[in-house]
Write a protein that holds these residues in place. Structure first.
Motif, PDB file in Angstrom:
ATOM      1  N   MET A  10     -45.488  20.271  45.927  1.00  0.00           N
ATOM      2  CA  MET A  10     -46.487  21.111  45.272  1.00  0.00           C
ATOM      3  C   MET A  10     -46.132  22.586  45.341  1.00  0.00           C
ATOM      4  SD  MET A  10     -50.151  19.382  46.221  1.00  0.00           S
ATOM      5  CE  MET A  10     -51.008  20.772  45.512  1.00  0.00           C
ATOM      6  N   ALA A  11     -45.375  22.995  46.371  1.00  0.00           N
ATOM      7  CA  ALA A  11     -45.052  24.416  46.498  1.00  0.00           C
ATOM      8  C   ALA A  11     -44.284  24.905  45.284  1.00  0.00           C
ATOM      9  CB  ALA A  11     -44.254  24.662  47.775  1.00  0.00           C
ATOM     10  N   LEU A  12     -43.199  24.187  44.921  1.00  0.00           N
ATOM     11  CA  LEU A  12     -42.385  24.618  43.789  1.00  0.00           C
ATOM     12  C   LEU A  12     -43.043  24.301  42.461  1.00  0.00           C
ATOM     13  CD1 LEU A  12     -38.800  23.630  45.009  1.00  0.00           C
ATOM     14  CD2 LEU A  12     -39.871  25.875  45.011  1.00  0.00           C
ATOM     15  N   ALA A  13     -43.749  23.183  42.385  1.00  0.00           N
ATOM     16  CA  ALA A  13     -44.326  22.772  41.110  1.00  0.00           C
ATOM     17  C   ALA A  13     -45.568  23.550  40.732  1.00  0.00           C
ATOM     18  CB  ALA A  13     -44.664  21.270  41.162  1.00  0.00           C
ATOM     19  N   VAL A  14     -46.349  23.987  41.734  1.00  0.00           N
ATOM     20  CA  VAL A  14     -47.648  24.595  41.449  1.00  0.00           C
ATOM     21  C   VAL A  14     -47.796  25.969  42.086  1.00  0.00           C
ATOM     22  CG1 VAL A  14     -50.149  24.293  41.624  1.00  0.00           C
ATOM     23  CG2 VAL A  14     -48.684  22.301  41.294  1.00  0.00           C
ATOM     24  N   PHE A  15     -47.498  26.091  43.377  1.00  0.00           N
ATOM     25  CA  PHE A  15     -47.872  27.294  44.112  1.00  0.00           C
ATOM     26  C   PHE A  15     -47.037  28.524  43.732  1.00  0.00           C
ATOM     27  CE2 PHE A  15     -49.339  24.330  47.749  1.00  0.00           C
ATOM     28  CZ  PHE A  15     -50.522  24.094  47.071  1.00  0.00           C
ATOM     29  N   VAL A  16     -45.708  28.385  43.676  1.00  0.00           N
ATOM     30  CA  VAL A  16     -44.866  29.544  43.362  1.00  0.00           C
ATOM     31  C   VAL A  16     -45.133  30.067  41.946  1.00  0.00           C
ATOM     32  CG1 VAL A  16     -42.497  30.350  43.061  1.00  0.00           C
ATOM     33  CG2 VAL A  16     -43.093  28.966  45.056  1.00  0.00           C
ATOM     34  N   PRO A  17     -45.164  29.191  40.918  1.00  0.00           N
ATOM     35  CA  PRO A  17     -45.510  29.711  39.589  1.00  0.00           C
ATOM     36  C   PRO A  17     -46.890  30.357  39.547  1.00  0.00           C
ATOM     37  CG  PRO A  17     -44.542  27.535  39.401  1.00  0.00           C
ATOM     38  CD  PRO A  17     -44.779  27.769  40.856  1.00  0.00           C
ATOM     39  N   SER A  18     -47.827  29.842  40.331  1.00  0.00           N
ATOM     40  CA  SER A  18     -49.165  30.435  40.369  1.00  0.00           C
ATOM     41  C   SER A  18     -49.131  31.829  40.968  1.00  0.00           C
ATOM     42  CB  SER A  18     -50.122  29.544  41.172  1.00  0.00           C
ATOM     43  OG  SER A  18     -50.314  28.304  40.522  1.00  0.00           O
ATOM     44  N   ALA A  19     -48.285  32.030  41.988  1.00  0.00           N
ATOM     45  CA  ALA A  19     -48.164  33.353  42.593  1.00  0.00           C
ATOM     46  C   ALA A  19     -47.589  34.353  41.598  1.00  0.00           C
ATOM     47  CB  ALA A  19     -47.294  33.281  43.845  1.00  0.00           C
ATOM     48  N   VAL A  20     -46.563  33.936  40.860  1.00  0.00           N
ATOM     49  CA  VAL A  20     -45.973  34.823  39.854  1.00  0.00           C
ATOM     50  C   VAL A  20     -46.990  35.147  38.765  1.00  0.00           C
ATOM     51  CG1 VAL A  20     -44.145  35.039  38.125  1.00  0.00           C
ATOM     52  CG2 VAL A  20     -43.660  33.963  40.326  1.00  0.00           C
ATOM     53  N   TYR A  21     -47.709  34.124  38.332  1.00  0.00           N
ATOM     54  CA  TYR A  21     -48.782  34.314  37.345  1.00  0.00           C
ATOM     55  C   TYR A  21     -49.808  35.323  37.872  1.00  0.00           C
ATOM     56  CZ  TYR A  21     -52.509  32.855  34.064  1.00  0.00           C
ATOM     57  OH  TYR A  21     -53.492  32.817  33.098  1.00  0.00           O
ATOM     58  N   GLY A  22     -50.150  35.199  39.152  1.00  0.00           N
ATOM     59  CA  GLY A  22     -51.127  36.098  39.750  1.00  0.00           C
ATOM     60  C   GLY A  22     -50.642  37.530  39.821  1.00  0.00           C
ATOM     61  N   ILE A  23     -49.340  37.729  40.055  1.00  0.00           N
ATOM     62  CA  ILE A  23     -48.803  39.089  40.098  1.00  0.00           C
ATOM     63  C   ILE A  23     -49.049  39.793  38.771  1.00  0.00           C
ATOM     64  CG2 ILE A  23     -46.646  40.419  40.133  1.00  0.00           C
ATOM     65  CD1 ILE A  23     -45.639  38.479  42.276  1.00  0.00           C
ATOM     66  N   GLY A  24     -48.765  39.092  37.685  1.00  0.00           N
ATOM     67  CA  GLY A  24     -48.992  39.686  36.377  1.00  0.00           C
ATOM     68  C   GLY A  24     -50.450  39.974  36.114  1.00  0.00           C
ATOM     69  N   SER A  25     -51.309  39.034  36.448  1.00  0.00           N
ATOM     70  CA  SER A  25     -52.740  39.229  36.229  1.00  0.00           C
ATOM     71  C   SER A  25     -53.285  40.367  37.080  1.00  0.00           C
ATOM     72  CB  SER A  25     -53.498  37.936  36.557  1.00  0.00           C
ATOM     73  OG  SER A  25     -53.074  36.874  35.718  1.00  0.00           O
ATOM     74  N   GLY A  26     -52.809  40.457  38.330  1.00  0.00           N
ATOM     75  CA  GLY A  26     -53.286  41.508  39.224  1.00  0.00           C
ATOM     76  C   GLY A  26     -52.850  42.888  38.785  1.00  0.00           C
ATOM     77  N   ALA A  27     -51.648  42.982  38.235  1.00  0.00           N
ATOM     78  CA  ALA A  27     -51.171  44.274  37.758  1.00  0.00           C
ATOM     79  C   ALA A  27     -51.952  44.744  36.544  1.00  0.00           C
ATOM     80  CB  ALA A  27     -49.676  44.188  37.426  1.00  0.00           C
ATOM     81  N   ALA A  28     -52.340  43.794  35.687  1.00  0.00           N
ATOM     82  CA  ALA A  28     -52.990  44.159  34.429  1.00  0.00           C
ATOM     83  C   ALA A  28     -54.499  44.350  34.564  1.00  0.00           C
ATOM     84  CB  ALA A  28     -52.706  43.093  33.372  1.00  0.00           C
ATOM     85  N   ALA A  29     -55.150  43.572  35.441  1.00  0.00           N
ATOM     86  CA  ALA A  29     -56.617  43.526  35.454  1.00  0.00           C
ATOM     87  C   ALA A  29     -57.294  44.889  35.553  1.00  0.00           C
ATOM     88  CB  ALA A  29     -57.097  42.604  36.579  1.00  0.00           C
ATOM     89  N   PRO A  30     -56.947  45.745  36.517  1.00  0.00           N
ATOM     90  CA  PRO A  30     -57.661  47.022  36.602  1.00  0.00           C
ATOM     91  C   PRO A  30     -57.294  47.997  35.491  1.00  0.00           C
ATOM     92  CG  PRO A  30     -55.934  46.937  38.246  1.00  0.00           C
ATOM     93  CD  PRO A  30     -55.987  45.574  37.616  1.00  0.00           C
ATOM     94  N   MET A  31     -56.220  47.683  34.752  1.00  0.00           N
ATOM     95  CA  MET A  31     -55.774  48.589  33.693  1.00  0.00           C
ATOM     96  C   MET A  31     -56.410  48.288  32.338  1.00  0.00           C
ATOM     97  SD  MET A  31     -53.821  50.683  35.242  1.00  0.00           S
ATOM     98  CE  MET A  31     -54.865  50.439  36.693  1.00  0.00           C
TER      99      MET A  31
END
Length: 396
Positions: free
Chosen positions: A1-22
């Protein structure tokens, strides 16, 4: 699950976190008023709503990996539209497309975890899933601060575009995880919604109010930052600090979900959301805003995985993807309504009134969860269709 779900989710979250307050700040740059900026940010939530039911159909027929690949491409298209938007209307359209693609991402990850994780461990599994994404969301504003300083608020959207393409590629190149069931479904979305309409209307009300409490932060806090004189980089740092608290709560929240039940976590989380929004009108400085953002981050972290776990508890095995699409719709209606309420109320009164309204919604959500959420963790708990009005949904 780490490679299949968790790591892509973290990368997805980085993008969302950078954009959200902007997002609201870029809307202001394009000429929107404070009230209009809140409404424009809500287009992400509207996109989720429009995409939830089609996402259920798509995941039930294509499977998780292919659905995420499609969602990543659509999201990239929406982000390009938003980045290059010459007007506020085109910017809103880009956010709408990106939100619809996010519905596919969210559902595909949830259906996979439901399929491979036993009921007694779902709280920890979903909290881990949400925790990895929230870790990315926490890191995103720090990653984005330098780019935002260079390019302005639109820099956050560029980071999200790159992160989305990387996350989609990670999922696509990985082999199908062992244990993933074959995709077989002959149910229509309409039949599943009709069959489970009472369950969606009761438990779903609590999910809706939690969605509103979560999403309102994304528009209300940046707009309040403008009110107290914080610049874009400072706003990113405030979001990052609150995100750290959010992430730190991820694993404890999962343990408590499995040990004490969904109601025992959902109700306190909503009360904390209510307290945070009630305190916001009294935050007259960057320090005060940071304190409120941390409290709301703690509430969000405590609620980590609650909605996904309850949905997994009640999802019928033969209709899983379609039902979870409808279940996510209840939460995402709240995600849409929260920023809309912030924009609409602040447009006709003052921004502080929107915070008070969200505090009232938090109290209502706590009451709904106390009434209908299960009291003990699965599988010992059987969450059933709402009984006569003298009963509540509780442990069986």
């Amino acid at each position: 699950m780490a490679l299949a779900v968790f790591v892509p989710s973290a990368v997805y979250g980085i993008g969302s976190g950078a954009a959200a307050p902007m997002l609201p700040l870029h809307a202001l740059e394009l000429g929107a008023s404070v009230g209009t900026a809140g409404v424009v940010v809500a287009m992400m939530g509207l996109g989720l709503i429009l995409g939830d039911l089609p996402a259920g159909w798509l995941v039930a027929r294509l499977g998780e990996r292919k659905s995420i690949a499609v969602g990543s491409l659509v999201s990239a298209l929406g982000l390009l539209v938003a980045i290059l938007a010459p007007t506020i209307a085109v910017f809103a359209l880009g956010l709408l497309i990106n939100g619809a693609a996010g519905a596919v991402w969210g559902l595909a990850r949830q259906t996979y975890v439901v399929a491979v994780v036993p009921g007694a461990d779902r709280g920890r599994a979903f909290s881990a899933l949400a925790g990895w994404m929230r870790f990315g969301f926490f890191a995103g504003p720090f990653v984005g601060a330098g780019v935002v300083h260079w390019l302005g608020p639109v820099g956050g959207l560029w980071i999200q575009l790159v992160a989305m393409l990387i996350a989609g590629a990670l999922v696509l190149v990985m082999p199908e995880p062992e244990g993933t069931p074959a995709v077989v479904s002959d149910h229509t979305i309409r039949s599943v919604v009709v069959e489970h309409r009472r369950l969606l209307g009761t438990l779903g009300l609590a999910a809706l109010l939690m969605g509103a409490a979560r999403a309102a932060r994304q528009s209300l806090l940046p707009l309040w930052a403008v009110h107290v004189g914080a610049d874009a980089a400072t706003t990113s740092i405030i979001f990052g600090i609150a995100g750290a608290v959010d992430v730190l709560m991820s694993y404890p929240a999962g343990i408590w979900l499995d040990r004490y039940g969904r109601r025992a976590i959902g109700v306190p989380a909503m009360i904390l959301f209510a307290a945070g929004y009630a305190a916001l009108p009294f935050a007259g400085s960057v320090a005060g805003l940071t304190a409120v953002a941390v409290l709301l981050g703690f509430a969000n972290g405590l609620s980590n995985g609650v909605i996904m776990t309850v949905g997994a508890d009640v999802a019928p095995p033969g209709q899983r993807a379609e039902f979870l699409g409808a279940w996510r719709l209840t939460h995402d209606i709240g995600m849409f309504a929260g920023p809309i309420a912030v924009g609409a109320i602040s447009a006709v009164t003052v921004l502080g009134a929107a915070a008070v309204a969200m505090s009232v919604a938090g109290v209502g959500g706590a009451a709904a969860m106390y009434r209908w959420f299960p009291g003990l963790p699965a599988p010992q708990t059987s969450v059933r269709e709402p009984a006569p009005k003298s009963e509540s949904v509780d442990s069986g």
